[in-house]
Scaffold this motif. Structure first.
Motif, mmCIF file in Angstrom:
data_model
loop_
_atom_site.group_PDB
_atom_site.id
_atom_site.type_symbol
_atom_site.label_atom_id
_atom_site.label_comp_id
_atom_site.label_asym_id
_atom_site.label_seq_id
_atom_site.Cartn_x
_atom_site.Cartn_y
_atom_site.Cartn_z
ATOM 1 N N GLU A 1 0.837 -1.200 0.000
ATOM 2 C CA GLU A 1 0.000 0.000 0.000
ATOM 3 C C GLU A 1 0.874 1.254 0.000
ATOM 4 N N TYR B 1 -6.465 3.597 0.444
ATOM 5 C CA TYR B 1 -6.409 2.634 1.549
ATOM 6 C C TYR B 1 -7.646 1.754 1.626
ATOM 7 N N GLN C 1 1.727 -1.224 4.983
ATOM 8 C CA GLN C 1 1.422 0.208 4.915
ATOM 9 C C GLN C 1 2.713 1.009 4.838
#
Length: 335
Positions: free
Chosen positions: A232, A239, A254
Motif C-alpha cells: 500500500e 487505503y 502500509q
C-alpha cells in the motif's frame, strides 16, 4: 569537497565544505552514486516552507571506502559500501529514538555530497553484481519493500501481491515477489508502464483510471478471494480499496503517503478478515544486507529510470516531482 544544501528559500545550492574526517569506529566513503526517493520531495517541501535551512538532503548513497577511523576492522580501502537509511538501526527491533538518525531528514545531514562519514556498523557491502547507481537504490526503496513483504509480511511462493504504481518501492516489490514465485497484480494509470511491469514479471496489470473500481477487478482476478498481500503505497486515497481487495488472513504493508495525509478508512474489515497491517518505515542495516544477498542470489538488478550528474541535483528533483519515472532516479558523482 562539493556539497548540496538547502538555502533559506528551500533551493538546493552547490557549495564547498571541508573534507570530513572519520572518528573512532567510523568510515569515510567517497560517494560514487546516489538515488532519490519520494521522501526527498517531502524534505524539499519542508525546506521551501522555511524549515531545515542548511540541511544536506538525500538518504541513499553508495561509495568506496576512502579512510578508516580508529578501531575499525572488516573494511578495506576501495571496498564498495552503502549506508543503512537509519544510522543507528543496525539490527533488532525498531526503537523510536532511531527516527532521529535517518540521513538527510529533520535531524541529520544526508548524502548529497562527495564524501560522507558513517559508523562502520551502519555500512553494508554493496552487491558486487550491481553498478554504483543500482546499489544506491537499495537503502530506502529496496529495504522498504524487503522489510515489509519478506521480513514482516512473510511473502512466499503461491501468494498474491497487489502493488500500487511503478516507482522505486513498487518495482522492488515486484522483482522480489516474482523471484519468490508469488503472483503480482500491478496498478498504474499508464498502459505503457503496465506493459513494462509485465516484462519485469507482473502477472496482471490494472489501469486504475480506466477501472476506478480496481478493488473489484482484483477480486475478480483472484476468483473472489482477494490478495494475500498489498503493498500500500498510496495512502488515504487508496487505503479503503486496498482493504477491500485483501483476502482473509492477508497482510497490508502500509508504506505510502502518495495521495496525501488525511482521515484513515474504517478498519473494521480488518477484524472480520483476521488480517494484519504492517506499518513499515524502511529498515535496518541487517535488512539491507539481507536484500543485497537476495538480489545477488537471484541475479536481480534494480530498475534505474534516469541518471543525473551530481551538479544537476535540482534537475533530478524536478524530474522526480514530475512523476513520469519508472523505477529509480539516480545521480552519478565524479563523472
Amino acid at each position: 569537497m562539493k556539497i548540496h544544501r538547502f538555502d533559506a528559500q528551500g533551493q538546493l545550492r552547490l557549495a564547498e565544505a571541508p573534507l570530513p574526517q572519520p572518528g573512532p569506529g567510523e568510515v569515510r566513503l567517497k560517494v560514487e552514486a546516489l538515488s532519490l526517493n519520494y521522501r526527498d520531495l517531502l524534505i524539499e517541501d519542508a525546506a521551501r516552507a522555511g524549515q531545515l535551512p542548511g540541511r544536506v538532503p538525500v538518504s541513499d548513497a553508495t561509495g568506496a571506502v576512502d579512510a578508516l577511523g580508529e578501531g575499525v576492522s572488516g573494511w578495506q580501502i576501495g571496498q564498495k559500501a552503502a549506508a543503512a537509511f537509519f544510522r543507528d538501526w543496525v539490527d533488532g527491533r525498531f526503537r523510536l529514538d532511531y527516527l532521529a538518525s535517518s540521513w538527510g531528514g529533520q535531524f541529520l545531514d544526508g548524502m548529497l555530497t562527495e564524501y560522507i562519514v558513517a559508523p562502520a556498523a551502519a555500512l553494508v557491502a554493496a552487491p558486487t553484481h550491481l553498478s554504483s547507481e543500482e546499489a544506491a537504490a537499495l537503502p530506502c526503496a529496496g529495504v522498504t519493500a524487503w522489510h515489509g513483504l519478506v521480513a514482516r509480511g512473510g511473502l512466499q511462493a503461491g501468494d498474491t501481491l497487489l502493488i500500487h504504481g511503478t516507482g522505486g518501492v513498487a518495482l522492488f516489490g515486484l522483482q522480489i515477489a516474482s523471484a519468490l514465485g508469488a503472483r503480482t497484480i500491478v496498478l498504474s494509470s499508464s498502459d505503457a508502464k503496465l506493459a513494462r511491469a509485465k516484462a519485469l514479471g507482473a502477472s496482471d496489470g490494472i489501469n486504475y483510471r480506466a477501472v476506478p473500481d480496481w478493488d473489484k477487478a482484483v477480486r475478480e482476478l483472484t476468483g473472489g478471494e482477494g490478495v494475500s498481500h498489498v503493498l500500500e503505497l498510496g495512502g488515504p486515497g487508496t487505503y479503503q480499496r486496498s482493504l477491500d481487495a485483501l483476502a482473509a488472513g492477508g497482510t497490508l504493508v502500509q508504506i505510502g503517503v502518495l495521495s496525501g495525509f488525511g482521515p484513515q478508512p474504517n478498519l473494521g474489515r480488518l477484524q472480520t478478515l483476521n488480517a494484519d497491517i504492517a506499518g513499515v518505515m524502511v529498515g535496518s542495516a541487517r535488512h539491507l544486507a539481507e536484500l543485497g544477498g537476495f538480489l545477488a542470489e537471484h541475479g536481480l538488478h534494480p530498475v534505474i529510470d534516469r541518471v543525473f550528474d551530481f551538479d544537476d541535483a535540482p534537475a533530478a528533483y524536478a524530474y522526480l516531482r514530475a512523476a513520469g519515472h519508472f523505477g529509480k532516479v539516480a545521480l552519478r558523482v565524479g563523472g
